[in-house]
Design a protein around this motif. Structure first.
Motif, PDB file in Angstrom:
ATOM      1  N   LEU A 180      55.912 -39.496 -61.383  1.00  0.00           N
ATOM      2  CA  LEU A 180      56.747 -38.807 -60.755  1.00  0.00           C
ATOM      3  C   LEU A 180      56.193 -37.690 -59.985  1.00  0.00           C
ATOM      4  O   LEU A 180      56.591 -37.400 -58.807  1.00  0.00           O
ATOM      5  CB  LEU A 180      58.333 -38.264 -61.549  1.00  0.00           C
ATOM      6  N   ILE A 181      55.489 -36.963 -60.542  1.00  0.00           N
ATOM      7  CA  ILE A 181      54.834 -35.837 -59.751  1.00  0.00           C
ATOM      8  C   ILE A 181      53.803 -36.567 -58.549  1.00  0.00           C
ATOM      9  O   ILE A 181      53.829 -36.000 -57.564  1.00  0.00           O
ATOM     10  CB  ILE A 181      53.783 -35.058 -60.753  1.00  0.00           C
ATOM     11  N   ARG A 182      53.145 -37.576 -58.861  1.00  0.00           N
ATOM     12  CA  ARG A 182      52.446 -38.133 -57.839  1.00  0.00           C
ATOM     13  C   ARG A 182      53.358 -38.991 -56.743  1.00  0.00           C
ATOM     14  O   ARG A 182      53.288 -38.639 -55.415  1.00  0.00           O
ATOM     15  CB  ARG A 182      51.803 -39.580 -58.534  1.00  0.00           C
ATOM     16  N   GLU A 183      54.321 -39.372 -57.141  1.00  0.00           N
ATOM     17  CA  GLU A 183      55.297 -39.838 -55.952  1.00  0.00           C
ATOM     18  C   GLU A 183      55.807 -38.677 -55.192  1.00  0.00           C
ATOM     19  O   GLU A 183      55.890 -38.935 -54.137  1.00  0.00           O
ATOM     20  CB  GLU A 183      56.402 -40.581 -56.865  1.00  0.00           C
ATOM     21  N   ALA A 184      56.059 -37.757 -55.759  1.00  0.00           N
ATOM     22  CA  ALA A 184      56.924 -36.380 -55.122  1.00  0.00           C
ATOM     23  C   ALA A 184      55.980 -35.689 -54.411  1.00  0.00           C
ATOM     24  O   ALA A 184      56.403 -34.986 -53.126  1.00  0.00           O
ATOM     25  CB  ALA A 184      57.542 -35.352 -56.039  1.00  0.00           C
ATOM     26  N   LEU A 185      54.667 -35.581 -54.745  1.00  0.00           N
ATOM     27  CA  LEU A 185      54.082 -34.567 -54.353  1.00  0.00           C
ATOM     28  C   LEU A 185      52.529 -35.038 -53.789  1.00  0.00           C
ATOM     29  O   LEU A 185      52.033 -34.121 -52.670  1.00  0.00           O
ATOM     30  CB  LEU A 185      53.617 -33.507 -55.201  1.00  0.00           C
ATOM     31  N   ALA A 186      52.135 -36.054 -53.856  1.00  0.00           N
ATOM     32  CA  ALA A 186      50.805 -36.780 -53.287  1.00  0.00           C
ATOM     33  C   ALA A 186      51.159 -36.992 -52.032  1.00  0.00           C
ATOM     34  O   ALA A 186      52.127 -37.520 -51.580  1.00  0.00           O
ATOM     35  CB  ALA A 186      50.330 -37.755 -54.089  1.00  0.00           C
ATOM     36  N   PRO A 187      50.060 -36.499 -51.057  1.00  0.00           N
ATOM     37  CA  PRO A 187      48.857 -35.934 -51.362  1.00  0.00           C
ATOM     38  C   PRO A 187      49.253 -34.474 -51.691  1.00  0.00           C
ATOM     39  O   PRO A 187      49.748 -33.989 -50.823  1.00  0.00           O
ATOM     40  CB  PRO A 187      48.082 -36.057 -50.057  1.00  0.00           C
ATOM     41  N   TYR A 188      48.518 -34.120 -52.748  1.00  0.00           N
ATOM     42  CA  TYR A 188      48.838 -32.560 -53.182  1.00  0.00           C
ATOM     43  C   TYR A 188      48.746 -31.650 -52.169  1.00  0.00           C
ATOM     44  O   TYR A 188      47.330 -31.455 -51.601  1.00  0.00           O
ATOM     45  CB  TYR A 188      48.296 -32.493 -54.579  1.00  0.00           C
ATOM     46  N   PRO A 189      49.522 -30.623 -52.054  1.00  0.00           N
ATOM     47  CA  PRO A 189      49.316 -29.508 -51.342  1.00  0.00           C
ATOM     48  C   PRO A 189      48.136 -28.725 -51.846  1.00  0.00           C
ATOM     49  O   PRO A 189      47.839 -28.572 -53.002  1.00  0.00           O
ATOM     50  CB  PRO A 189      50.539 -28.743 -51.322  1.00  0.00           C
ATOM     51  N   GLU A 190      47.410 -28.100 -50.854  1.00  0.00           N
ATOM     52  CA  GLU A 190      46.426 -27.004 -51.463  1.00  0.00           C
ATOM     53  C   GLU A 190      46.696 -26.021 -52.019  1.00  0.00           C
ATOM     54  O   GLU A 190      47.781 -25.513 -51.555  1.00  0.00           O
ATOM     55  CB  GLU A 190      45.643 -26.648 -49.949  1.00  0.00           C
ATOM     56  N   GLY A 191      45.989 -25.850 -52.869  1.00  0.00           N
ATOM     57  CA  GLY A 191      46.379 -24.739 -54.034  1.00  0.00           C
ATOM     58  C   GLY A 191      47.144 -25.085 -55.097  1.00  0.00           C
ATOM     59  O   GLY A 191      47.775 -24.112 -56.071  1.00  0.00           O
ATOM     60  N   LEU A 192      47.988 -26.241 -55.282  1.00  0.00           N
ATOM     61  CA  LEU A 192      48.503 -26.606 -56.566  1.00  0.00           C
ATOM     62  C   LEU A 192      47.481 -26.950 -57.617  1.00  0.00           C
ATOM     63  O   LEU A 192      46.841 -27.813 -57.543  1.00  0.00           O
ATOM     64  CB  LEU A 192      49.344 -27.807 -56.123  1.00  0.00           C
ATOM     65  N   THR A 193      48.036 -26.608 -58.623  1.00  0.00           N
ATOM     66  CA  THR A 193      46.979 -26.700 -60.161  1.00  0.00           C
ATOM     67  C   THR A 193      48.259 -27.437 -61.034  1.00  0.00           C
ATOM     68  O   THR A 193      49.133 -27.132 -61.330  1.00  0.00           O
ATOM     69  CB  THR A 193      46.525 -25.391 -60.549  1.00  0.00           C
TER      70      THR A 193
END
Length: 267
Positions: free
Chosen positions: A61-74
C-alpha cells in the motif's frame, strides 16, 4: 513539527505507523491516508512486511500510494517476526531467514536498499548473532541503518557492540512506562532515537488525561501524543490510524503545548 536525527537523516518527530492501514478492505482509504500524511509533513513511516490483513500488505500500500518516493521520506521496517505460507507466523532464527525477510521488504516496497531495519526480538536470549547478520546485510548495501525493537537496556548495549544503532522501538505510553525511562535517557545521551509504539492505544484514559484534554479543547489521544513529544526530545512518535480524520487529529497534537502543571499532573 520539531525534528530529531534518525541516524544520518533528520525527520519530523511526529511520524506515521502503518500497521492499521491494512484493516479497511477499501484500498483507496489507505492510499488517501498515506498521501495525506506526506502532504501534512510526515517524513518518517514505520512499517513491516508482516503488517497485513488478508491480501492487503502495508508495504505494498505504501508503494502504491507514494512511489516514486518523495525526497526526504524515511521508511523504517522491522524483521524478526515473519509469515510463511506453510509455517504461518514465525520468528527468524537463522541468517537465511533474516535475509529472506529483508528481501521481502525490498520487493514489497520497490526499493534497492531499506532506510532503517529494526531487529524485533522475543524472549530473553542474546540478539548479538542476529544483529550481526543484519550488519552483514548493511555492509552489502541492502540496509542503510539499523535499529532494535522490543528490547531491554542490555540488549541495546549488546547491539551497539556489534554495529551502530539509530533507534530503539519499544512499547511505551504515559500510563505504561515500566523501565523504559532509563532506556530513553540512555538513548538520548547517545543521540539515538526512541520510537514508542502503542502510546495511544490499549489503555483507559486517566482523569488527568481527560481533564487536560478538556482544558486544551483536545482529545485524550492528542494529549497522549503531546505528552509523548514533551517527555524527551529524542522521542519519535509513530501513531497509526486507518482514517484521514484521525490522521489529521493525531498530527495536530504537535501543536499542543502542555504547561508545567499539565506535565506534573501526568507524572
Amino acid at each position: 513539527m520539531n525534528t530529531w536525527r534518525l541516524g544520518d537523516v533528520t525527520v519530523n518527530r511526529l511520524g506515521f505507523g502503518a500497521m492499521r492501514i491494512t484493516a479497511n478492505p477499501d484500498r483507496s482509504v489507505a492510499i488517501a491516508v498515506l498521501r495525506r500524511a506526506v502532504e501534512l509533513g510526515v517524513d518518517h513511516l514505520d512499517t513491516a512486511a508482516f503488517y497485513a490483513s488478508g491480501p492487503r500488505y502495508a508495504n505494498e500500500l505504501i508503494r502504491e500510494a507514494l512511489a516514486p518516493y518523495p525526497e526526504g521520506l524515511t521508511i523504517t521496517t522491522k524483521v524478526g517476526p515473519g509469515t510463511d505460507p506453510e509455517r504461518g507466523f514465525y520468528n527468524a532464527t537463522t541468517a537465511g531467514e533474516l535475509r529472506a525477510q529483508v528481501e521481502t521488504n525490498l520487493r514489497q516496497l520497490g526499493v534497492d536498499s531499506l532506510d532503517v531495519v529494526n531487529l524485533r526480538i522475543t524472549g530473553d536470549g542474546s540478539l548479538a548473532e542476529r544483529f550481526g547478520w543484519l550488519a552483514e546485510l548493511r555492509s552489502e548495501g541492502l540496509i542503510k541503518q539499523l535499529g532494535v525493537s522490543n528490547v531491554r537496556l542490555d540488549h541495546v548495549e549488546e547491539a551497539l557492540a556489534v554495529a551502530p544503532v539509530v533507534c530503539v522501538q519499544n512499547s511505551y505510553a504515559v500510563d505504561r512506562r515500566g523501565a523504559e525511562d532509563a532506556i530513553i535517557r540512555y538513548c538520548a545521551d547517545r543521540a539515538i532515537a526512541y520510537v514508542p509504539f502503542g502510546s495511544i492505544t490499549g489503555a483507559v484514559d486517566s482523569p488527568a488525561v481527560t481533564t487536560i484534554a478538556a482544558a486544551h479543547d483536545a482529545t485524550p489521544v492528542q494529549i497522549r501524543l503531546a505528552w509523548t513529544l514533551h517527555h524527551s526530545a529524542n522521542i519519535l512518535a509513530i501513531p497509526g490510524t486507518g482514517t484521514v480524520r484521525h490522521l489529521e487529529e493525531n498530527l495536530a497534537a504537535a501543536d499542543i503545548h502542555l504547561t508545567p502543571d499539565d506535565l506534573a499532573a501526568l507524572g
